[in-house]
Scaffold this active site. Structure first.
Site, PDB file in Angstrom:
ATOM      1  N   LYS A 123       0.834  -1.204   0.000  1.00 43.03           N
ATOM      2  CA  LYS A 123       0.000   0.000   0.000  1.00 43.03           C
ATOM      3  C   LYS A 123       0.868   1.253   0.000  1.00 43.03           C
ATOM      4  O   LYS A 123       0.452   2.312  -0.488  1.00 43.03           O
ATOM      5  CB  LYS A 123      -0.971  -0.017   1.173  1.00 43.03           C
ATOM      6  CG  LYS A 123      -0.317  -0.055   2.560  1.00 43.03           C
ATOM      7  CD  LYS A 123      -0.034   1.316   3.136  1.00 43.03           C
ATOM      8  CE  LYS A 123       0.766   1.201   4.422  1.00 43.03           C
ATOM      9  NZ  LYS A 123       1.034   2.514   5.049  1.00 43.03           N
ATOM     10  N   ASP A 155      -5.807  -0.104   5.117  1.00 43.56           N
ATOM     11  CA  ASP A 155      -4.520   0.586   5.118  1.00 43.56           C
ATOM     12  C   ASP A 155      -4.322   1.378   3.826  1.00 43.56           C
ATOM     13  O   ASP A 155      -3.741   2.461   3.819  1.00 43.56           O
ATOM     14  CB  ASP A 155      -3.396  -0.435   5.297  1.00 43.56           C
ATOM     15  CG  ASP A 155      -2.173   0.148   5.993  1.00 43.56           C
ATOM     16  OD1 ASP A 155      -2.168   1.362   6.255  1.00 43.56           O
ATOM     17  OD2 ASP A 155      -1.233  -0.612   6.276  1.00 43.56           O
ATOM     18  N   GLU A 203       8.906   4.673   2.911  1.00 43.79           N
ATOM     19  CA  GLU A 203       9.032   3.225   2.740  1.00 43.79           C
ATOM     20  C   GLU A 203       8.581   2.773   1.350  1.00 43.79           C
ATOM     21  O   GLU A 203       9.082   1.778   0.827  1.00 43.79           O
ATOM     22  CB  GLU A 203       8.241   2.485   3.812  1.00 43.79           C
ATOM     23  CG  GLU A 203       8.818   2.605   5.225  1.00 43.79           C
ATOM     24  CD  GLU A 203      10.074   1.774   5.438  1.00 43.79           C
ATOM     25  OE1 GLU A 203      10.617   1.217   4.461  1.00 43.79           O
ATOM     26  OE2 GLU A 203      10.530   1.698   6.593  1.00 43.79           O
TER      27      GLU A 203
END
Length: 334
Positions: A185, A238, A275
């Site tokens: 995600k 998420d 990330e």
């Protein structure tokens, strides 16, 4: 119960606050001794501006803080997670419940974060993941997460440790799906930011999120995950929160890239670990290995690592060969 949170970023700090509110004796480990000393004195962490660290949370730079803790949360960023685990591993007691809250796939090995933690510590690991901005958890706003582990007893132990009237935790045996949802995600959220930076609208974001979730599930199922997991908190939950909020570092970095900033400059301007940038490369390698078609991921990889202009990557996605939305849709023969 004694608990330690290894990693003093925004998420680690928020989880330390969460455990402290539940009455646990919590230590928060900083990698940098100088920053630990500063936080111990000021009772503040620059990663969470405006949040006061209660006196009941021990701030430390000593890896031995995990000794005697039945619960240890590993909240390091993905890139140094092996070295962090190696520092604390000698002090872990047998049977300690380890919780990985880092989202990513390790470059080279293509291991999920719980697998990395397990390799370095020799312990069973629970993944705690879901739609959970650190800023909101720190403010004690209602949040839901997933504790995933094949060991039901471990998953429920983590559930009990974190559950409160503002932090609801569900359990699942599907740690593969839970972690892949959390890692992937971030890539889609970065792409959502790129689309925002290009000036596209809600229609574009909805299409991106929906088709992105399809790709995530396709990869997950190829690796043994349950497709149902991606319809839950670790999947669509998420994805929604990360693609739509300015709390998301991934989305903020994507906006800058969409506006024309070089990728490296965008990463620096965000000022914290993005990330999704690292996950895009590892996930691209993983989908090549699995032979899974992931056109959005491919486009993200091209923009981030092959200097393809974002607008060209989007046009290429839209002009792909036409197809049905659902694979094996079951059209009736005429």
């Amino acid at each position: 119960m004694k608990a330690a949170v290894v990693g003093s970023g925004a998420w680690g700090t928020a989880l330390a606050l969460c455990l402290h509110r539940n009455g646990h004796d919590v230590a928060l480990w900083f990698h940098n001794p100088e920053k630990a000393a500063q936080a111990a004195q000021t009772r503040r962490n620059p990663r969470l501006p405006g949040i006061l660290l209660p006196a009941g949370i021990t701030v430390t730079a000593d890896p031995a803080c995990v000794a005697g803790c039945p619960l240890v949360v590993i909240a390091s960023p993905s890139s140094p997670i092996r070295s962090v685990c190696r520092q604390v591993a000698p002090y872990l007691e047998e049977g300690t419940t380890l919780v990985s809250v880092t989202k990513g796939v390790e470059p080279g090995t293509l291991l999920r974060m719980s697998q990395v933690v397990a390799e370095e510590t020799g312990q069973t690991v629970v993944a705690l993941t879901g739609p959970s901005h650190a800023e909101e958890v720190a403010l004690n706003l209602p949040t839901g997460c997933l504790a995933a582990c094949p060991d039901r007893e471990k998953a429920e132990f983590v559930q009990d440790a974190f559950m409160s009237d503002t932090f609801r935790v569900y359990t699942s045996p599907d740690i593969v799906g839970a972690e892949l949802g959390g890692a992937m995600k971030n890539v889609i959220a970065l792409c959502a930011g790129v689309c925002d930076g290009l000036g596209y609208g809600d229609n574009t974001r909805a299409m991106l999120m929906t088709r992105g979730l399809t790709e995530i599930a396709r990869l997950g199922v190829s690796l043994g995950a349950s497709k149902d997991t991606f319809a839950g908190l670790a999947g669509v939950g998420d994805l929604i929160v990360t693609c739509t909020s300015m709390h998301s570092r991934n989305r903020r970095a994507g906006i800058l890239i969409g506006k024309g900033e070089p990728v490296n400059q965008a990463m620096e301007e965000v000022g914290a670990v993005v990330e999704g940038y690292y996950a895009a490369e590892s996930a691209w390698e993983l989908c090549q290995k699995q032979g899974v078609e992931m056109p959005i991921l491919q486009a993200a990889y091209n923009v981030l690592y092959r200097d393809v202009p974002a607008e060209i990557a989007v046009k290429a996605l839209l002009m792909r060969q036409k197809k049905a939305e659902i694979e094996d849709a079951g059209w009736l023969s005429c």
